[in-house]
Design an enzyme around this catalytic site. Structure first.
Site: not given
Ligand code: GRF
Length: 204
Positions: A11-12, A89-90, A106, A108, A149, A178
């Site tokens: 969850g960063s 991831l779902k 989303n 990526h 994606d 990100e």
């Molecule tokens: C990130 O790299 C995001 O791009 C991908 O999953 C990762 C999630 O990281 N879809 P976090 O849980 O937000 O730290």
């Protein structure tokens, strides 16, 4: 703007969104956090901030339709206007994608349309980028449609892939990007500065 964050992991990115809200950079509220994993770090972050944290898994439901309708009920109950997938991831059920058309984002960890699609998540992405010899990677925020994606790209930021790069060093650099661009895109949506038509998405 009420945001529902969906996350499967630490969850960063969710934390970066919360930070932007706290710093008054993003005028929005996270009104719901959903995870398919009961032990996701993202749910812990939500609880630590007294935000509604819901564990929602397809396996808890007899079929796709009841899962989708449970998801829609929880989204409505928390008045979610925009969904931010942050390491979720779902696949989002089709009924939800349709109901939230152009309102699901989303992030990526690569420059889509390259290095996306099935199996391209986590370290797999960065390993594939390095193996390909690409000179640039980066992060992409895109709208979610019915395919993985594939939805229209809203914002990308690139960084150089150095000669000595490893998947871990690249992942760290991309993650930093990100955390910069996801709040920026949400801010643009919150301020109604995004125009979406059939061929493009435009932030103004
Ligand atoms: C990130 O790299 C995001 O791009 C991908 O999953 C990762 C999630 O990281 N879809 P976090 O849980 O937000 O730290």
């Amino acid at each position: 703007m009420n945001i529902g964050v969906f996350a499967s992991g630490r969850g960063s990115n969710f934390q970066a969104i919360l930070d932007a809200i706290q710093q008054d950079l993003l005028h929005a509220a996270v009104t719901l956090v959903v995870s398919n994993k009961a032990d996701a770090g993202a749910l812990e972050i939500a609880r630590a901030h007294s935000l509604p944290a819901v564990h929602l898994n397809q396996k808890q439901y007899p079929d796709d339709a009841s899962f989708a309708s449970a998801m829609l009920s929880v989204l409505r109950a928390h008045d979610v206007q925009m969904i931010a997938l942050a390491g979720y991831l779902k696949k989002i059920p089709l009924d939800v994608v349709r109901e939230y058309k152009n309102r699901i984002l989303n992030i990526h960890p690569a420059l889509l349309p390259s290095f996306g699609g099935a199996g391209m998540y986590g370290h797999h992405v960065h390993e594939a980028v390095i193996a390909s010899g690409a000179k640039f990677s980066g992060a992409t925020v895109h709208l979610v449609d019915e395919e993985y994606d594939r939805g229209p790209i809203v914002l990308q930021k690139s960084i150089a892939v150095e000669d000595h790069e490893t998947p871990d060093t690249l992942a760290a650099k991309v993650l930093k990007i990100e955390h910069e661009i996801y709040p920026l895109v949400l801010k643009a949506f919150a301020e109604n500065r995004v125009t979406i038509n059939e061929r493009s998405v435009w932030i103004h």
